[in-house]
Design a protein around this motif. Structure first.
Motif, PDB file in Angstrom:
ATOM      1  N   MET A  20       0.904  -1.317   0.071  1.00 59.67           N
ATOM      2  CA  MET A  20       0.000  -0.052  -0.026  1.00 59.67           C
ATOM      3  C   MET A  20       0.869   1.359  -0.014  1.00 59.67           C
ATOM      4  O   MET A  20       1.643   1.450   1.098  1.00 59.67           O
ATOM      5  CB  MET A  20      -0.965   0.090   1.320  1.00 59.67           C
ATOM      6  N   PHE A  21       1.138   1.800  -1.186  1.00 56.10           N
ATOM      7  CA  PHE A  21       1.942   2.991  -1.148  1.00 56.10           C
ATOM      8  C   PHE A  21       1.479   4.171  -0.780  1.00 56.10           C
ATOM      9  O   PHE A  21       0.201   4.582  -1.366  1.00 56.10           O
ATOM     10  CB  PHE A  21       2.608   3.074  -2.729  1.00 56.10           C
ATOM     11  N   ARG A  22       2.009   4.841   0.414  1.00 53.23           N
ATOM     12  CA  ARG A  22       1.522   6.066   0.798  1.00 53.23           C
ATOM     13  C   ARG A  22       2.347   7.264   0.154  1.00 53.23           C
ATOM     14  O   ARG A  22       3.096   7.686   0.228  1.00 53.23           O
ATOM     15  CB  ARG A  22       1.735   6.219   2.374  1.00 53.23           C
ATOM     16  N   ARG A  59      13.011  11.300  -1.042  1.00 56.21           N
ATOM     17  CA  ARG A  59      11.787  11.952  -0.371  1.00 56.21           C
ATOM     18  C   ARG A  59      12.185  12.598   0.832  1.00 56.21           C
ATOM     19  O   ARG A  59      11.214  13.521   1.359  1.00 56.21           O
ATOM     20  CB  ARG A  59      10.481  11.015  -0.388  1.00 56.21           C
ATOM     21  N   ASP A 119      12.983  11.728   7.511  1.00 55.50           N
ATOM     22  CA  ASP A 119      12.729  11.107   6.309  1.00 55.50           C
ATOM     23  C   ASP A 119      11.257  11.424   6.085  1.00 55.50           C
ATOM     24  O   ASP A 119      10.433  11.587   6.890  1.00 55.50           O
ATOM     25  CB  ASP A 119      13.018   9.593   6.406  1.00 55.50           C
ATOM     26  N   ASP A 120      10.631  11.017   4.892  1.00 58.21           N
ATOM     27  CA  ASP A 120       9.280  11.146   4.707  1.00 58.21           C
ATOM     28  C   ASP A 120       8.393  10.121   5.633  1.00 58.21           C
ATOM     29  O   ASP A 120       7.558  10.493   5.991  1.00 58.21           O
ATOM     30  CB  ASP A 120       9.012  11.058   3.348  1.00 58.21           C
ATOM     31  N   LEU A 121       9.126   8.741   5.378  1.00 59.50           N
ATOM     32  CA  LEU A 121       8.269   7.830   5.869  1.00 59.50           C
ATOM     33  C   LEU A 121       9.110   6.829   6.643  1.00 59.50           C
ATOM     34  O   LEU A 121      10.151   6.568   6.278  1.00 59.50           O
ATOM     35  CB  LEU A 121       7.402   7.165   4.817  1.00 59.50           C
ATOM     36  N   ILE A 122       8.653   6.101   7.673  1.00 57.43           N
ATOM     37  CA  ILE A 122       9.289   4.977   8.325  1.00 57.43           C
ATOM     38  C   ILE A 122       8.402   3.962   8.167  1.00 57.43           C
ATOM     39  O   ILE A 122       7.253   3.715   8.536  1.00 57.43           O
ATOM     40  CB  ILE A 122       9.576   5.323   9.811  1.00 57.43           C
ATOM     41  N   ALA A 123       8.841   2.934   7.530  1.00 59.00           N
ATOM     42  CA  ALA A 123       8.244   1.533   7.420  1.00 59.00           C
ATOM     43  C   ALA A 123       8.849   0.277   8.135  1.00 59.00           C
ATOM     44  O   ALA A 123       8.463   0.452   9.501  1.00 59.00           O
ATOM     45  CB  ALA A 123       8.324   1.071   5.858  1.00 59.00           C
ATOM     46  N   THR A 124       9.947  -0.108   7.920  1.00 57.08           N
ATOM     47  CA  THR A 124      10.595  -1.142   8.706  1.00 57.08           C
ATOM     48  C   THR A 124      11.460  -0.594   9.705  1.00 57.08           C
ATOM     49  O   THR A 124      12.091  -1.290  10.600  1.00 57.08           O
ATOM     50  CB  THR A 124      11.394  -2.257   7.944  1.00 57.08           C
ATOM     51  N   GLY A 125      12.113   0.734   9.281  1.00 56.11           N
ATOM     52  CA  GLY A 125      12.895   1.640  10.323  1.00 56.11           C
ATOM     53  C   GLY A 125      14.197   1.246   9.834  1.00 56.11           C
ATOM     54  O   GLY A 125      14.876   2.053  10.310  1.00 56.11           O
ATOM     55  N   GLY A 126      14.523   0.444   8.883  1.00 54.52           N
ATOM     56  CA  GLY A 126      16.056   0.071   8.508  1.00 54.52           C
ATOM     57  C   GLY A 126      16.863   1.437   7.919  1.00 54.52           C
ATOM     58  O   GLY A 126      17.877   1.574   8.194  1.00 54.52           O
ATOM     59  N   THR A 127      16.055   2.094   6.966  1.00 58.45           N
ATOM     60  CA  THR A 127      16.621   3.342   6.325  1.00 58.45           C
ATOM     61  C   THR A 127      17.064   4.187   7.335  1.00 58.45           C
ATOM     62  O   THR A 127      18.181   5.009   7.564  1.00 58.45           O
ATOM     63  CB  THR A 127      15.735   3.658   5.448  1.00 58.45           C
ATOM     64  N   LEU A 151       4.443   3.687   9.449  1.00 54.69           N
ATOM     65  CA  LEU A 151       3.592   2.504   9.086  1.00 54.69           C
ATOM     66  C   LEU A 151       3.716   1.753  10.285  1.00 54.69           C
ATOM     67  O   LEU A 151       4.628   0.844  10.318  1.00 54.69           O
ATOM     68  CB  LEU A 151       3.930   1.717   7.753  1.00 54.69           C
TER      69      LEU A 151
HETATM   70  P1  AMP Z   1      12.277   1.388   5.700  1.00 55.27           P
HETATM   71  O1  AMP Z   1      13.739   1.238   5.815  1.00 55.27           O
HETATM   72  O2  AMP Z   1      11.400   0.036   5.524  1.00 55.27           O
HETATM   73  O3  AMP Z   1      11.564   2.132   6.813  1.00 55.27           O
HETATM   74  O4  AMP Z   1      11.579   2.313   4.479  1.00 55.27           O
HETATM   75  C1  AMP Z   1      11.498   3.553   4.435  1.00 55.27           C
HETATM   76  C2  AMP Z   1      11.843   4.105   2.996  1.00 55.27           C
HETATM   77  O5  AMP Z   1      11.010   3.430   2.123  1.00 55.27           O
HETATM   78  C3  AMP Z   1      11.173   5.448   3.130  1.00 55.27           C
HETATM   79  O6  AMP Z   1      12.186   6.657   2.597  1.00 55.27           O
HETATM   80  C4  AMP Z   1       9.911   5.639   2.225  1.00 55.27           C
HETATM   81  O7  AMP Z   1       9.738   6.636   1.226  1.00 55.27           O
HETATM   82  C5  AMP Z   1       9.744   4.179   1.331  1.00 55.27           C
HETATM   83  N1  AMP Z   1       8.697   3.623   1.671  1.00 55.27           N
HETATM   84  C6  AMP Z   1       8.760   2.238   2.341  1.00 55.27           C
HETATM   85  N2  AMP Z   1       7.471   1.729   2.416  1.00 55.27           N
HETATM   86  C7  AMP Z   1       6.505   2.858   1.846  1.00 55.27           C
HETATM   87  C8  AMP Z   1       5.071   2.757   1.577  1.00 55.27           C
HETATM   88  N3  AMP Z   1       4.346   1.738   1.927  1.00 55.27           N
HETATM   89  N4  AMP Z   1       4.647   3.937   1.033  1.00 55.27           N
HETATM   90  C9  AMP Z   1       5.423   4.898   0.628  1.00 55.27           C
HETATM   91  N5  AMP Z   1       6.951   4.762   0.994  1.00 55.27           N
HETATM   92  C10 AMP Z   1       7.455   4.023   1.478  1.00 55.27           C
END
Ligand code: AMP
Length: 174
Positions: A20-22, A59, A119-127, A151
Protein backbone atom coordinates in the motif's frame (compact mmCIF):
# COMPACT_ATOMS: atom_id res chain seq x y z
CA UNK A 1 -4.00 15.43 12.05
CA UNK A 2 -6.87 13.69 10.24
CA UNK A 3 -7.15 16.59 7.77
CA UNK A 4 -3.46 16.14 6.86
CA UNK A 5 -3.83 12.38 6.63
CA UNK A 6 -6.69 12.89 4.19
CA UNK A 7 -4.30 14.73 1.85
CA UNK A 8 -2.17 11.57 1.48
CA UNK A 9 -3.11 9.30 -1.39
CA UNK A 10 -2.84 5.53 -1.05
CA UNK A 11 -1.98 3.55 -4.17
CA UNK A 12 -2.43 -0.20 -3.72
CA UNK A 13 0.06 -2.64 -5.28
CA UNK A 14 2.78 -0.04 -6.00
CA UNK A 15 5.65 -0.60 -6.68
CA UNK A 16 4.73 -4.28 -6.41
CA UNK A 17 1.71 -6.41 -5.46
CA UNK A 18 0.75 -6.26 -1.79
CA UNK A 19 2.33 -2.84 -1.01
CA UNK A 20 0.00 0.00 0.00
CA UNK A 21 2.06 2.96 -1.23
CA UNK A 22 1.46 6.12 0.83
CA UNK A 23 1.90 8.84 -1.75
CA UNK A 24 2.84 12.12 -0.05
CA UNK A 25 3.03 14.07 -3.32
CA UNK A 26 -0.68 14.86 -2.92
CA UNK A 27 0.05 16.49 0.45
CA UNK A 28 2.98 18.45 -1.03
CA UNK A 29 0.60 19.81 -3.70
CA UNK A 30 -1.39 21.48 -0.92
CA UNK A 31 0.55 24.54 0.36
CA UNK A 32 -1.36 24.92 3.63
CA UNK A 33 -1.14 21.21 4.43
CA UNK A 34 2.55 21.01 3.51
CA UNK A 35 3.37 24.07 5.61
CA UNK A 36 1.37 22.85 8.61
CA UNK A 37 3.16 19.47 8.46
CA UNK A 38 6.62 21.06 8.39
CA UNK A 39 5.85 23.51 11.19
CA UNK A 40 4.37 20.77 13.40
CA UNK A 41 7.43 18.55 12.92
CA UNK A 42 9.87 21.40 13.57
CA UNK A 43 7.87 22.50 16.63
CA UNK A 44 8.40 19.09 18.23
CA UNK A 45 12.19 19.68 18.24
CA UNK A 46 12.19 23.40 18.96
CA UNK A 47 13.78 22.84 22.40
CA UNK A 48 15.97 19.86 21.45
CA UNK A 49 19.08 21.99 20.79
CA UNK A 50 19.31 20.80 17.19
CA UNK A 51 22.40 22.06 15.30
CA UNK A 52 21.70 20.45 11.94
CA UNK A 53 18.92 18.61 10.10
CA UNK A 54 19.92 15.55 8.05
CA UNK A 55 17.50 14.50 5.29
CA UNK A 56 17.47 11.05 3.66
CA UNK A 57 17.49 10.85 -0.15
CA UNK A 58 15.23 11.40 -1.84
CA UNK A 59 11.77 12.03 -0.49
CA UNK A 60 13.23 12.86 2.91
CA UNK A 61 14.83 15.98 1.36
CA UNK A 62 11.40 17.45 0.62
CA UNK A 63 10.48 17.45 4.30
CA UNK A 64 13.89 17.89 5.92
CA UNK A 65 14.99 21.08 4.13
CA UNK A 66 11.99 23.21 5.20
CA UNK A 67 12.26 21.82 8.76
CA UNK A 68 15.89 23.01 8.83
CA UNK A 69 14.81 26.47 7.70
CA UNK A 70 12.01 26.54 10.27
CA UNK A 71 14.48 25.60 13.05
CA UNK A 72 17.05 28.09 11.73
CA UNK A 73 19.79 25.46 11.27
CA UNK A 74 21.66 23.93 8.31
CA UNK A 75 20.62 21.00 6.13
CA UNK A 76 22.80 17.96 5.39
CA UNK A 77 21.87 15.53 2.60
CA UNK A 78 22.32 11.82 3.29
CA UNK A 79 22.68 10.49 -0.23
CA UNK A 80 22.63 7.15 -1.98
CA UNK A 81 26.01 5.67 -3.00
CA UNK A 82 28.20 7.59 -5.43
CA UNK A 83 26.33 10.92 -5.54
CA UNK A 84 28.41 13.11 -3.23
CA UNK A 85 31.47 14.77 -4.75
CA UNK A 86 33.54 15.37 -1.62
CA UNK A 87 35.20 13.16 0.97
CA UNK A 88 32.54 11.01 2.58
CA UNK A 89 31.57 8.38 5.13
CA UNK A 90 29.05 5.66 4.38
CA UNK A 91 26.92 2.91 5.84
CA UNK A 92 25.48 -0.22 4.19
CA UNK A 93 22.04 -1.44 5.18
CA UNK A 94 19.80 -4.35 4.31
CA UNK A 95 16.70 -4.02 2.18
CA UNK A 96 14.05 -6.66 1.54
CA UNK A 97 16.13 -7.74 -1.47
CA UNK A 98 19.85 -6.91 -1.30
CA UNK A 99 21.56 -3.93 0.31
CA UNK A 100 21.77 -0.17 -0.10
CA UNK A 101 24.22 2.49 1.03
CA UNK A 102 23.84 5.98 2.47
CA UNK A 103 26.68 8.51 2.43
CA UNK A 104 27.36 11.90 3.99
CA UNK A 105 30.12 14.44 3.47
CA UNK A 106 32.64 13.88 6.25
CA UNK A 107 33.12 17.59 6.90
CA UNK A 108 29.36 18.25 7.30
CA UNK A 109 28.91 16.70 10.76
CA UNK A 110 31.30 16.41 13.67
CA UNK A 111 31.58 15.60 17.36
CA UNK A 112 29.51 17.89 19.55
CA UNK A 113 26.77 18.48 16.95
CA UNK A 114 23.18 17.46 17.63
CA UNK A 115 21.47 16.21 14.50
CA UNK A 116 17.78 15.75 13.75
CA UNK A 117 17.36 12.96 11.17
CA UNK A 118 14.32 13.31 8.90
CA UNK A 119 12.66 11.06 6.32
CA UNK A 120 9.24 11.19 4.69
CA UNK A 121 8.17 7.79 6.00
CA UNK A 122 9.25 5.04 8.38
CA UNK A 123 8.26 1.51 7.33
CA UNK A 124 10.59 -1.19 8.72
CA UNK A 125 12.84 1.52 10.19
CA UNK A 126 15.93 0.13 8.45
CA UNK A 127 16.67 3.28 6.45
CA UNK A 128 16.25 5.59 9.42
CA UNK A 129 18.38 3.35 11.62
CA UNK A 130 21.16 3.32 9.02
CA UNK A 131 21.01 7.12 8.80
CA UNK A 132 21.34 7.37 12.60
CA UNK A 133 24.31 4.97 12.55
CA UNK A 134 25.93 7.18 9.91
CA UNK A 135 25.40 10.32 11.99
CA UNK A 136 27.07 8.58 14.93
CA UNK A 137 29.96 7.42 12.72
CA UNK A 138 30.82 11.10 12.17
CA UNK A 139 31.05 11.63 15.94
CA UNK A 140 27.86 13.73 16.03
CA UNK A 141 24.87 12.87 18.22
CA UNK A 142 21.31 12.07 17.10
CA UNK A 143 19.05 14.71 18.70
CA UNK A 144 15.98 12.90 17.42
CA UNK A 145 14.34 11.31 14.42
CA UNK A 146 11.21 12.53 12.66
CA UNK A 147 8.99 11.30 9.86
CA UNK A 148 5.81 12.61 8.33
CA UNK A 149 4.28 9.12 8.19
CA UNK A 150 4.92 5.97 10.20
CA UNK A 151 3.52 2.58 9.13
CA UNK A 152 3.11 1.34 12.67
CA UNK A 153 2.23 -2.27 11.75
CA UNK A 154 5.83 -2.73 10.58
CA UNK A 155 7.20 -1.87 14.05
CA UNK A 156 10.08 0.24 12.72
CA UNK A 157 10.23 1.96 16.09
CA UNK A 158 11.81 -1.16 17.60
CA UNK A 159 14.96 -0.38 15.61
CA UNK A 160 14.85 3.23 16.82
CA UNK A 161 14.42 2.69 20.55
CA UNK A 162 17.65 4.55 21.31
CA UNK A 163 16.21 7.78 19.91
CA UNK A 164 13.40 10.22 20.51
CA UNK A 165 11.18 9.39 17.54
CA UNK A 166 8.38 11.65 16.30
CA UNK A 167 5.81 10.87 13.62
CA UNK A 168 3.19 13.30 12.48
CA UNK A 169 0.75 10.79 10.95
CA UNK A 170 0.28 7.09 11.48
CA UNK A 171 -1.15 4.42 9.20
CA UNK A 172 -2.10 1.13 10.85
CA UNK A 173 -4.04 -1.76 9.37
CA UNK A 174 -5.58 0.33 6.60
P1 AMP B 1 12.12 1.44 5.68
O1 AMP B 1 13.61 1.42 5.58
O2 AMP B 1 11.50 0.07 5.52
O3 AMP B 1 11.63 2.13 6.93
O4 AMP B 1 11.58 2.25 4.42
C1 AMP B 1 11.55 3.62 4.42
C2 AMP B 1 11.71 4.21 3.05
O5 AMP B 1 11.00 3.49 2.05
C3 AMP B 1 11.18 5.62 3.05
O6 AMP B 1 12.20 6.43 2.50
C4 AMP B 1 9.94 5.60 2.19
O7 AMP B 1 10.02 6.65 1.26
C5 AMP B 1 9.92 4.25 1.49
N1 AMP B 1 8.70 3.45 1.73
C6 AMP B 1 8.64 2.22 2.31
N2 AMP B 1 7.38 1.73 2.35
C7 AMP B 1 6.60 2.68 1.79
C8 AMP B 1 5.18 2.78 1.56
N3 AMP B 1 4.32 1.81 1.90
N4 AMP B 1 4.71 3.92 0.99
C9 AMP B 1 5.56 4.90 0.64
N5 AMP B 1 6.90 4.88 0.82
C10 AMP B 1 7.44 3.76 1.39
Amino acid sequence: MEHLKNLIRTIPDFPKPGIMFRDLTTLFLHPAGFKESVIAMAHEFRDAKVDMVAGIESRGFIVAAPIALELGVGFVPMRKAGKLPGEKLGVEYTLEYGTDRLEVHSNALRKGMRVLVVDDLIATGGTMRAACDLVEQTGAEVAGVACLVELTDLKGRELLQDYSCFRLIEFAGE
